[in-house]
Design a protein around this motif. Sequence first.
Motif, PDB file in Angstrom:
ATOM      1  N   TYR A   1      -2.063 -18.279 -11.888  1.00 10.45           N
ATOM      2  CA  TYR A   1      -1.999 -18.354 -10.414  1.00 10.45           C
ATOM      3  C   TYR A   1      -1.277 -19.583  -9.890  1.00 10.45           C
ATOM      4  O   TYR A   1      -1.326 -19.876  -8.702  1.00 10.45           O
TER       5      TYR A   1
ATOM      6  N   THR B   1      12.179 -13.983 -18.853  1.00 13.00           N
ATOM      7  CA  THR B   1      12.464 -13.350 -17.556  1.00 13.00           C
ATOM      8  C   THR B   1      12.913 -14.373 -16.504  1.00 13.00           C
ATOM      9  O   THR B   1      13.845 -14.098 -15.745  1.00 13.00           O
TER      10      THR B   1
ATOM     11  N   MET C   1       4.782 -17.556 -13.156  1.00 18.33           N
ATOM     12  CA  MET C   1       3.406 -17.844 -12.746  1.00 18.33           C
ATOM     13  C   MET C   1       2.546 -17.899 -13.996  1.00 18.33           C
ATOM     14  O   MET C   1       2.639 -17.000 -14.843  1.00 18.33           O
TER      15      MET C   1
ATOM     16  N   SER D   1       1.276 -11.966  -8.659  1.00 12.45           N
ATOM     17  CA  SER D   1       0.807 -13.096  -7.848  1.00 12.45           C
ATOM     18  C   SER D   1       1.837 -13.617  -6.845  1.00 12.45           C
ATOM     19  O   SER D   1       1.547 -14.552  -6.112  1.00 12.45           O
TER      20      SER D   1
ATOM     21  N   SER E   1      11.012 -21.046 -19.141  1.00 15.64           N
ATOM     22  CA  SER E   1      10.776 -19.634 -19.422  1.00 15.64           C
ATOM     23  C   SER E   1      10.326 -19.489 -20.861  1.00 15.64           C
ATOM     24  O   SER E   1      10.923 -20.087 -21.757  1.00 15.64           O
TER      25      SER E   1
ATOM     26  N   TYR F   1       9.084 -16.050 -22.064  1.00 11.98           N
ATOM     27  CA  TYR F   1       9.433 -14.675 -22.465  1.00 11.98           C
ATOM     28  C   TYR F   1      10.825 -14.256 -22.000  1.00 11.98           C
ATOM     29  O   TYR F   1      11.233 -13.111 -22.218  1.00 11.98           O
TER      30      TYR F   1
ATOM     31  N   MET G   1       3.556 -11.319 -12.359  1.00 11.54           N
ATOM     32  CA  MET G   1       3.099  -9.941 -12.563  1.00 11.54           C
ATOM     33  C   MET G   1       2.132  -9.555 -11.450  1.00 11.54           C
ATOM     34  O   MET G   1       1.128  -8.890 -11.706  1.00 11.54           O
TER      35      MET G   1
HETATM   36  C1  LIG Z   1      -0.244 -17.781 -19.845  1.00 17.35           C
HETATM   37  C2  LIG Z   1       0.196 -16.802 -18.827  1.00 17.35           C
HETATM   38  C3  LIG Z   1      -0.441 -16.727 -17.604  1.00 17.35           C
HETATM   39  C4  LIG Z   1       0.010 -15.850 -16.607  1.00 17.35           C
HETATM   40  N1  LIG Z   1      -0.611 -15.843 -15.379  1.00 17.35           N
HETATM   41  C5  LIG Z   1      -0.112 -15.055 -14.393  1.00 17.35           C
HETATM   42  C6  LIG Z   1      -0.673 -15.077 -13.079  1.00 17.35           C
HETATM   43  O1  LIG Z   1      -1.619 -15.801 -12.782  1.00 17.35           O
HETATM   44  N2  LIG Z   1      -0.139 -14.250 -12.137  1.00 17.35           N
HETATM   45  C7  LIG Z   1       0.920 -13.437 -12.390  1.00 17.35           C
HETATM   46  O2  LIG Z   1       1.376 -12.726 -11.492  1.00 17.35           O
HETATM   47  N3  LIG Z   1       1.482 -13.396 -13.631  1.00 17.35           N
HETATM   48  C8  LIG Z   1       1.000 -14.187 -14.624  1.00 17.35           C
HETATM   49  N4  LIG Z   1       1.570 -14.154 -15.873  1.00 17.35           N
HETATM   50  C9  LIG Z   1       2.738 -13.291 -16.106  1.00 17.35           C
HETATM   51  C10 LIG Z   1       4.032 -14.077 -16.068  1.00 17.35           C
HETATM   52  O3  LIG Z   1       4.199 -14.774 -14.854  1.00 17.35           O
HETATM   53  C11 LIG Z   1       5.202 -13.118 -16.267  1.00 17.35           C
HETATM   54  O4  LIG Z   1       5.045 -12.475 -17.504  1.00 17.35           O
HETATM   55  C12 LIG Z   1       6.547 -13.807 -16.216  1.00 17.35           C
HETATM   56  O5  LIG Z   1       7.565 -12.841 -16.017  1.00 17.35           O
HETATM   57  C13 LIG Z   1       6.859 -14.591 -17.483  1.00 17.35           C
HETATM   58  O6  LIG Z   1       8.035 -15.361 -17.291  1.00 17.35           O
HETATM   59  P1  LIG Z   1       8.979 -15.756 -18.529  1.00 17.35           P
HETATM   60  O7  LIG Z   1       9.469 -14.437 -19.113  1.00 17.35           O
HETATM   61  O8  LIG Z   1      10.110 -16.499 -17.909  1.00 17.35           O
HETATM   62  O9  LIG Z   1       8.181 -16.559 -19.497  1.00 17.35           O
HETATM   63  C14 LIG Z   1       1.116 -15.002 -16.879  1.00 17.35           C
HETATM   64  C15 LIG Z   1       1.740 -15.057 -18.130  1.00 17.35           C
HETATM   65  C16 LIG Z   1       1.311 -15.943 -19.089  1.00 17.35           C
HETATM   66  C17 LIG Z   1       2.018 -15.989 -20.413  1.00 17.35           C
END
Ligand SMILES: Cc1cc2nc3c(=O)[nH]c(=O)nc-3n(C[C@H](O)[C@H](O)[C@H](O)COP(=O)(O)O)c2cc1C
Length: 162
Positions: free
Chosen positions: A86, A14, A83, A115, A10, A12, A113
């Motif tokens: 994708y 979440t 994610m 996917s 993780s 951020y 977000m």
């Molecule tokens: C580099 C990057 C790429 C991402 N690509 C996608 C994506 O393809 N599809 C999606 O639904 N969310 C995408 N997101 C959103 C993250 O999946 C979402 O913010 C998630 O809650 C972050 O998890 P974390 O807080 O544990 O890091 C992306 C976020 C980042 C930083």
Amino acid sequence: MSDKLVLYFSVYGTARAVAEEIVRQTGADIAEIKPAVPYDNDRSHYNALAKLAKKEHDEDMRPAIAWTLPVAEHETIYIGYPMWWYTFPMIIYTLFDQYDFSGKTIIPFNTHMGSGDGGTYATIRKLAPNATVLDGLPVEMKQAERGDAQRIVQWLKSIGQI
Ligand SMILES: Cc1cc2nc3c(=O)[nH]c(=O)nc-3n(C[C@H](O)[C@H](O)[C@H](O)COP(=O)(O)O)c2cc1C
């Protein structure tokens, strides 16, 4: 020590929040899939992280994990990640390259977000063909931030873990 382990990656926070809720509900042990080179967790630098993640994906990189994970000592292993582009972050490939999940039960979960799981649970089934992979849980980012205990509880019940 529990026979269950929650592994999570993780940046951020979440996926970590979901991991911690699973621990509260199941009493599992927890370990972070911590990158040897940390990612920038400042959300205002999202574009730089997106660029780096894309490069890692396009170049099929395997970012190193900072420490040894106690996979061998546990039977049921939750694996959680966000994610990224994708699919799952490339460090999850590092995990499957380095650890043998044969004979274990894997329970995936992810944050996103829009996917959903993006087909990553099917990819896990391919990467760990000798493990039993149960139905995973995709959690939308905002829900994960608000705390999604009820849905997590329902899911854990539906797969017979509580
Ligand atoms: C580099 C990057 C790429 C991402 N690509 C996608 C994506 O393809 N599809 C999606 O639904 N969310 C995408 N997101 C959103 C993250 O999946 C979402 O913010 C998630 O809650 C972050 O998890 P974390 O807080 O544990 O890091 C992306 C976020 C980042 C930083």
